[in-house]
Design a protein around this motif. Sequence first.
Motif, short mmCIF file in Angstrom:
data_model
loop_
_atom_site.label_atom_id
_atom_site.label_comp_id
_atom_site.label_asym_id
_atom_site.label_seq_id
_atom_site.Cartn_x
_atom_site.Cartn_y
_atom_site.Cartn_z
N HIS A 42 0.55 -24.75 -29.98
CA HIS A 42 -0.86 -25.15 -29.96
C HIS A 42 -1.31 -25.44 -28.53
O HIS A 42 -2.41 -25.02 -28.13
CB HIS A 42 -1.07 -26.38 -30.84
N SER A 43 -0.49 -26.11 -27.75
CA SER A 43 -0.84 -26.38 -26.36
C SER A 43 -1.01 -25.09 -25.57
O SER A 43 -1.96 -24.95 -24.79
CB SER A 43 0.24 -27.24 -25.70
N ALA A 44 -0.12 -24.15 -25.79
CA ALA A 44 -0.23 -22.86 -25.09
C ALA A 44 -1.48 -22.12 -25.53
O ALA A 44 -2.18 -21.52 -24.70
CB ALA A 44 1.01 -22.01 -25.38
N PHE A 45 -1.82 -22.18 -26.81
CA PHE A 45 -3.03 -21.53 -27.30
C PHE A 45 -4.27 -22.14 -26.65
O PHE A 45 -5.19 -21.42 -26.26
CB PHE A 45 -3.12 -21.64 -28.82
N LEU A 46 -4.30 -23.46 -26.53
CA LEU A 46 -5.45 -24.11 -25.91
C LEU A 46 -5.62 -23.69 -24.46
O LEU A 46 -6.75 -23.48 -23.98
CB LEU A 46 -5.32 -25.63 -26.00
N ILE A 47 -4.53 -23.53 -23.75
CA ILE A 47 -4.60 -23.09 -22.35
C ILE A 47 -5.15 -21.68 -22.27
O ILE A 47 -6.05 -21.39 -21.47
CB ILE A 47 -3.20 -23.19 -21.69
N VAL A 48 -4.65 -20.80 -23.12
CA VAL A 48 -5.14 -19.41 -23.12
C VAL A 48 -6.59 -19.36 -23.58
O VAL A 48 -7.40 -18.62 -23.02
CB VAL A 48 -4.23 -18.52 -24.00
N ALA A 49 -6.95 -20.15 -24.58
CA ALA A 49 -8.32 -20.16 -25.08
C ALA A 49 -9.30 -20.64 -24.02
O ALA A 49 -10.45 -20.18 -23.96
CB ALA A 49 -8.42 -21.04 -26.32
N THR A 51 -9.32 -19.94 -21.00
CA THR A 51 -9.60 -18.89 -20.02
C THR A 51 -10.80 -18.04 -20.42
O THR A 51 -11.37 -17.35 -19.59
CB THR A 51 -8.39 -17.94 -19.85
N GLY A 52 -11.17 -18.10 -21.70
CA GLY A 52 -12.32 -17.34 -22.17
C GLY A 52 -11.98 -15.93 -22.61
O GLY A 52 -12.87 -15.14 -22.92
N ASN A 53 -10.71 -15.58 -22.65
CA ASN A 53 -10.29 -14.23 -23.03
C ASN A 53 -10.06 -14.08 -24.54
O ASN A 53 -9.67 -13.00 -24.99
CB ASN A 53 -9.02 -13.84 -22.28
N ILE A 54 -10.28 -15.12 -25.30
CA ILE A 54 -10.08 -15.07 -26.74
C ILE A 54 -11.43 -15.23 -27.41
O ILE A 54 -12.24 -16.08 -27.02
CB ILE A 54 -9.11 -16.18 -27.20
N LYS A 55 -11.68 -14.42 -28.44
CA LYS A 55 -12.96 -14.47 -29.15
C LYS A 55 -13.14 -15.82 -29.85
O LYS A 55 -12.17 -16.44 -30.29
CB LYS A 55 -13.04 -13.35 -30.19
N ALA A 56 -14.40 -16.24 -29.95
CA ALA A 56 -14.72 -17.50 -30.62
C ALA A 56 -14.25 -17.50 -32.07
O ALA A 56 -13.81 -18.52 -32.60
CB ALA A 56 -16.21 -17.77 -30.55
N ILE A 59 -10.61 -18.42 -32.19
CA ILE A 59 -10.44 -19.85 -31.93
C ILE A 59 -10.81 -20.65 -33.18
O ILE A 59 -10.13 -21.60 -33.55
CB ILE A 59 -11.28 -20.29 -30.72
N ALA A 60 -11.88 -20.25 -33.86
CA ALA A 60 -12.29 -20.93 -35.09
C ALA A 60 -11.24 -20.79 -36.17
O ALA A 60 -10.95 -21.74 -36.90
CB ALA A 60 -13.63 -20.38 -35.57
N ARG A 61 -10.66 -19.60 -36.29
CA ARG A 61 -9.60 -19.38 -37.29
C ARG A 61 -8.40 -20.28 -37.00
O ARG A 61 -7.77 -20.83 -37.90
CB ARG A 61 -9.14 -17.93 -37.30
N ARG A 62 -8.05 -20.39 -35.76
CA ARG A 62 -6.91 -21.23 -35.37
C ARG A 62 -7.20 -22.68 -35.71
O ARG A 62 -6.33 -23.40 -36.18
CB ARG A 62 -6.65 -21.07 -33.86
N GLY A 63 -8.45 -23.10 -35.52
CA GLY A 63 -8.83 -24.47 -35.88
C GLY A 63 -8.68 -24.72 -37.37
O GLY A 63 -8.19 -25.76 -37.79
N CYS A 64 -9.07 -23.75 -38.18
CA CYS A 64 -8.91 -23.87 -39.64
C CYS A 64 -7.44 -23.94 -40.01
O CYS A 64 -7.06 -24.67 -40.92
CB CYS A 64 -9.58 -22.71 -40.35
N GLY A 65 -6.62 -23.21 -39.32
CA GLY A 65 -5.18 -23.23 -39.59
C GLY A 65 -4.57 -24.58 -39.29
O GLY A 65 -3.67 -25.04 -39.99
N LEU A 66 -5.07 -25.24 -38.26
CA LEU A 66 -4.55 -26.56 -37.93
C LEU A 66 -4.97 -27.62 -38.93
O LEU A 66 -4.24 -28.54 -39.22
CB LEU A 66 -5.01 -26.97 -36.52
#
Length: 69
Positions: A42-49, A51-56, A59-66
């Motif tokens: 999760h920490s690594a995902f937040l760092i990559v997110a 950067t702006g290279n991941i679609k919104a 990011i929203a799907r990942r939030g639902c997964g958490l």
Amino acid sequence: MRSLIFASVAALSLASCTTTGSIDSAIQKNLPQVCSAAATTHSAFLIVASTGNIKARTIARRGCGLVGS
């Protein structure tokens, strides 16, 4: 005949109790490592997110997964 069926069901039920115990102990043994890996991921995902290279949407799907975990 019925008593034989009931005895078979009872035997299978009792056999599954010992299997459940070994599964429970495996979960207890491995859960701390799984949780640690999930936190690191999760920490690594937040760092990559950030950067702006991941679609919104991703990011929203990942939030639902958490929320479900």
